[in-house]
Scaffold this motif. Sequence first.
Motif, PDB file in Angstrom:
ATOM      1  N   TYR A 252       0.844  -1.204   0.000  1.00 28.06           N
ATOM      2  CA  TYR A 252       0.000   0.000   0.000  1.00 28.06           C
ATOM      3  C   TYR A 252       0.877   1.250   0.000  1.00 28.06           C
ATOM      4  O   TYR A 252       1.939   1.282   0.634  1.00 28.06           O
ATOM      5  N   LYS A 253       0.394   2.283  -0.681  1.00 33.55           N
ATOM      6  CA  LYS A 253       1.082   3.574  -0.675  1.00 33.55           C
ATOM      7  C   LYS A 253       0.041   4.681  -0.773  1.00 33.55           C
ATOM      8  O   LYS A 253      -0.602   4.866  -1.803  1.00 33.55           O
ATOM      9  N   GLY A 254      -0.156   5.410   0.308  1.00 36.50           N
ATOM     10  CA  GLY A 254      -1.160   6.470   0.322  1.00 36.50           C
ATOM     11  C   GLY A 254      -2.539   5.943   0.680  1.00 36.50           C
ATOM     12  O   GLY A 254      -2.736   4.740   0.931  1.00 36.50           O
ATOM     13  N   ARG A 255      -3.514   6.857   0.686  1.00 34.67           N
ATOM     14  CA  ARG A 255      -4.896   6.482   1.011  1.00 34.67           C
ATOM     15  C   ARG A 255      -5.875   7.143   0.042  1.00 34.67           C
ATOM     16  O   ARG A 255      -5.558   8.144  -0.600  1.00 34.67           O
ATOM     17  N   VAL A 256      -7.050   6.571  -0.019  1.00 35.29           N
ATOM     18  CA  VAL A 256      -8.106   7.101  -0.876  1.00 35.29           C
ATOM     19  C   VAL A 256      -9.392   7.172  -0.057  1.00 35.29           C
ATOM     20  O   VAL A 256      -9.627   6.328   0.818  1.00 35.29           O
ATOM     21  N   GLY A 257     -10.215   8.177  -0.331  1.00 32.78           N
ATOM     22  CA  GLY A 257     -11.420   8.396   0.450  1.00 32.78           C
ATOM     23  C   GLY A 257     -12.589   7.523   0.025  1.00 32.78           C
ATOM     24  O   GLY A 257     -12.767   7.199  -1.148  1.00 32.78           O
ATOM     25  N   VAL A 258     -13.408   7.147   1.024  1.00 31.17           N
ATOM     26  CA  VAL A 258     -14.669   6.438   0.799  1.00 31.17           C
ATOM     27  C   VAL A 258     -15.772   7.381   1.255  1.00 31.17           C
ATOM     28  O   VAL A 258     -15.771   7.839   2.401  1.00 31.17           O
ATOM     29  N   TYR A 259     -16.732   7.677   0.382  1.00 32.81           N
ATOM     30  CA  TYR A 259     -17.725   8.717   0.680  1.00 32.81           C
ATOM     31  C   TYR A 259     -19.144   8.177   0.582  1.00 32.81           C
ATOM     32  O   TYR A 259     -19.476   7.372  -0.298  1.00 32.81           O
ATOM     33  N   GLU A 260     -19.977   8.646   1.516  1.00 32.35           N
ATOM     34  CA  GLU A 260     -21.415   8.379   1.497  1.00 32.35           C
ATOM     35  C   GLU A 260     -22.088   9.754   1.578  1.00 32.35           C
ATOM     36  O   GLU A 260     -22.054  10.404   2.619  1.00 32.35           O
ATOM     37  N   VAL A 261     -22.657  10.199   0.462  1.00 35.47           N
ATOM     38  CA  VAL A 261     -23.197  11.559   0.374  1.00 35.47           C
ATOM     39  C   VAL A 261     -24.725  11.494   0.337  1.00 35.47           C
ATOM     40  O   VAL A 261     -25.308  10.879  -0.563  1.00 35.47           O
ATOM     41  N   LEU A 262     -25.337  12.124   1.321  1.00 32.49           N
ATOM     42  CA  LEU A 262     -26.796  12.174   1.414  1.00 32.49           C
ATOM     43  C   LEU A 262     -27.233  13.618   1.199  1.00 32.49           C
ATOM     44  O   LEU A 262     -26.932  14.489   2.020  1.00 32.49           O
ATOM     45  N   MET A 263     -27.945  13.864   0.099  1.00 28.74           N
ATOM     46  CA  MET A 263     -28.459  15.211  -0.170  1.00 28.74           C
ATOM     47  C   MET A 263     -29.962  15.227   0.125  1.00 28.74           C
ATOM     48  O   MET A 263     -30.709  14.353  -0.320  1.00 28.74           O
ATOM     49  N   ILE A 264     -30.377  16.205   0.915  1.00 24.21           N
ATOM     50  CA  ILE A 264     -31.761  16.256   1.384  1.00 24.21           C
ATOM     51  C   ILE A 264     -32.722  16.575   0.237  1.00 24.21           C
ATOM     52  O   ILE A 264     -32.490  17.500  -0.550  1.00 24.21           O
ATOM     53  N   ASN A 265     -33.828  15.784   0.156  1.00 29.13           N
ATOM     54  CA  ASN A 265     -34.930  16.097  -0.764  1.00 29.13           C
ATOM     55  C   ASN A 265     -36.227  16.193   0.056  1.00 29.13           C
ATOM     56  O   ASN A 265     -36.214  16.071   1.280  1.00 29.13           O
ATOM     57  N   GLU A 266     -37.340  16.407  -0.616  1.00 28.63           N
ATOM     58  CA  GLU A 266     -38.602  16.630   0.102  1.00 28.63           C
ATOM     59  C   GLU A 266     -39.023  15.420   0.934  1.00 28.63           C
ATOM     60  O   GLU A 266     -39.508  15.550   2.060  1.00 28.63           O
ATOM     61  N   GLU A 267     -38.859  14.214   0.367  1.00 34.95           N
ATOM     62  CA  GLU A 267     -39.234  13.007   1.109  1.00 34.95           C
ATOM     63  C   GLU A 267     -38.427  12.893   2.405  1.00 34.95           C
ATOM     64  O   GLU A 267     -38.973  12.605   3.478  1.00 34.95           O
ATOM     65  N   LEU A 268     -37.125  13.148   2.301  1.00 37.70           N
ATOM     66  CA  LEU A 268     -36.268  13.050   3.479  1.00 37.70           C
ATOM     67  C   LEU A 268     -36.599  14.131   4.503  1.00 37.70           C
ATOM     68  O   LEU A 268     -36.560  13.895   5.709  1.00 37.70           O
ATOM     69  N   ARG A 269     -36.947  15.333   4.027  1.00 37.46           N
ATOM     70  CA  ARG A 269     -37.296  16.420   4.958  1.00 37.46           C
ATOM     71  C   ARG A 269     -38.511  16.028   5.805  1.00 37.46           C
ATOM     72  O   ARG A 269     -38.543  16.260   7.016  1.00 37.46           O
TER      73      ARG A 269
END
Length: 671
Positions: free
Chosen positions: A604-621
């Motif tokens: 291994y050399k270096g690191r990489v990001g793991v992302y979980e992106v939740l953008m709010i919509n009307e149902e979630l609100r």
Amino acid sequence: MSAVMDRVSSLKNTELFRALEDGDLEKLSTKLRERVYPPNTAIVREGASGDAMFIIKNGQVEVKKREQNLGVDLTIATLGMGACFGEMALLTGKPRSATVIAIAATELFVLEKKDFDSLLLEHPSISISINKIVAERIEEMNTQKTMGVVSMQTLRLDPDFITVIPEPIAVKYKMLATSYGNGSLTLAMVNPQDILALDEARKLIKAKFTKSMAIDQVIVTDDDFKQFMEGEYKTITKPLVEEKPEVNLDDFLDSMDHIQSDIMKDVEFDDGQEDDSGITDLAREAEGAPIIRLTNNIIAMALKKGASDIHIEPMERGLRVRYRIDGVLREEMMLPKKVQLPLISRVKIISKLDITERRLPQDGRITIKLGSKSVDFRVSTVPTKFGEKICTRILDKTNTTMGLDKLISHVPVLDLVRDMIKKPYGIIYVTGPTGSGKSTTLYSCLAEINDIGVNISTVEDPVEYDLEGVNQVQVNSDIGLDFARVLRAFLRQDPDIILVGETRDTETAKIAVEAALTGHLVFTTLHANDAPSTFMRLTEMGIEPFLISTSVIGIVAQRLVRRICGKCKESYTPDPMILKYLGLSEDTILHKGKGCDVCSGTGYKGRVGVYEVLMINEELRHLIAEGADTLAIRDAAVRSGMKALKEYCLILLTEGLTTVDEVLRTVAVQN
């Protein structure tokens, strides 16, 4: 008789008694008592009764007098072998007019008042001689128009402190810091009454040492000061101020490969128990060349290997040094137990921590400049069973912002984050455990939207990196400057964008939400396991669900996984059971690192990001406002297109950026 002759010989070297006959000196010597004072010990104090006089047989003392107008102690004289002090108080019976402190181990002859009086009564010839000598001394003192003046040549000159006051200011105010000792900084001044100069000195000292420090003034003549600045000052400061070339760390470390074995050969420390080691001896050991070289080697090796943290951990029979490289701790060396105290003390000294306090945790900071490169080290100590453990976080200021496109490899997720940060108001939470790259993500977001027409303010603990064009505030809990107080102040500073380093308490969380609801774009971090669980965490902190639903723009949950080494990367066909467990097709080809010199055999050399992106919509609100549970929010987010941490990891797997082991180590994979 030999003891008497020894005293007579010493008395002949004194200014006060050298004119007496040998017979008188022999009679005087029978009345003397001998005392020894260790360094930094007060022999007499100003205002105390004058019941004895002192003759210096060996050693050195400083005479200090309190300057009432300035409120400081001035060093008015430095006395050595053969000098006398205290005779005027003994003759007049008045209190001491000055304080005398031994600055080295000092042997003294003491003549007490009762012995002095009986000597004068029994031997009138001595009385006449002493009265004549004292009269000359009084006349000499009366002709002096100023306080005692010290020569620059007699002062101890420490190169580490001479540059505390920069040369232009030193020349302007005719003052110079020369050394540190006895808990105070020695300041040589031509005019000790110059209040502006003293104020400037205090500011510079506080800026240098992050705290106020006692100042011990000494007076020097104008000619002596000028001569020193034009001559010896240039010689002392030349190696400190000459331009430093760019340092090649690899060459530096290659030349130090032999140092560790040399250090272990050179180090000779007392094997006694911790409590038996005196603080003075410990400080001396910590400043010794072998320990300094060892400390420098540990730091330099960490920089070369790209470590994010250095752990110095006392064990029962040794001292372990570990580096966190690409998120995983690796043991670098196991040192002998006898190195523990001086090495830890050395780190505490350069971090400006109290080496005498070993029972309580302490926090400090080190800044190292390698040519044009500046690296900060956040130092934390904590007492453990076998001694103090030190953890040092390395903050490389050259790695401030990488750009979101370099952090987020998956384009759809990158576009989603960029849409979120372009919103005019609301709050964006970045969540994840310690060391998951949250600060880097926040700084990269600010870098993308930073503009001359936008007022950006941040409150951090600590300020890890310097951002150009951004108003950054460091919290200071000691004076009550916490996140909430700074946030309230920001709202009166006409802000457009606010970054809160961490939402730690209910008050900070509420003010951040209020700022988002009143037309500001707010970035902050929060400790939560994933994006959907952030809302439950905010509810537990006392934020009303309807406020959360109307203020939040989105959540970015993240982790870091190790990146496969590009030099030794190879493909392979994984076990079908593993592919089935991960939910991948049977014909999927994965990758791993074989291990090479570049990655130190880890693959291994270096690191990489793991992302979980939740953008709010009307149902979630609606779900958030109704207080729905985390599972319902997660299902709705996935239906709206959110990629969970597991799915993002699988993307990195198929793209050949990380390995199965890293995915299983970092995220929860559900079948």
